[in-house]
Design a protein around this motif. Structure first.
Motif: not given
Length: 88
Positions: A7-10, A51-68, A71-75
């Motif tokens: 995950v890149t960004g702030n 569950a992995v798909m839901a986690m990936e979706e959450w990672l696209r936004k991150g916590p409130p103070n993050a600015k994603v 995303l780079w991903e690899e199975e």
């Protein structure tokens, strides 16, 4: 299912790792998360497909103070992690 996601960004200094761990535990995801020297956050997650798909979706936004920004991903192959850890 197993995925490595960068995950890149702030995403450092905004409780990204702790919030990722909390979300992973909520979804029954196993694996780890760590800060990288380049300012990104790297995580390896594994669990049931949805569950992995839901986690990936959450990672696209991150916590409130993050600015994603991206995303780079690899199975990968399941590693059989027992829990979800924050690596230092």
């Amino acid at each position: 299912m197993n995925k490595k996601i960068r995950v890149t960004g702030n995403v450092q200094g905004v409780f990204f790792r702790k919030c990722t761990q909390q979300k992973a535990l909520e979804l029954g995801i196993k694996g780890w998360v760590k800060n990288e020297p380049d300012g990104s956050v790297l995580t390896e997650i594994e669990g049931e497909f949805y569950a992995v798909m839901a986690m990936e979706e959450w990672l696209r936004k991150g916590p409130p103070n993050a600015k994603v920004e991206a995303l780079w991903e690899e199975e990968g192959e399941k590693q059989g992690y027992a829990d979800f850890s924050i690596l230092y």
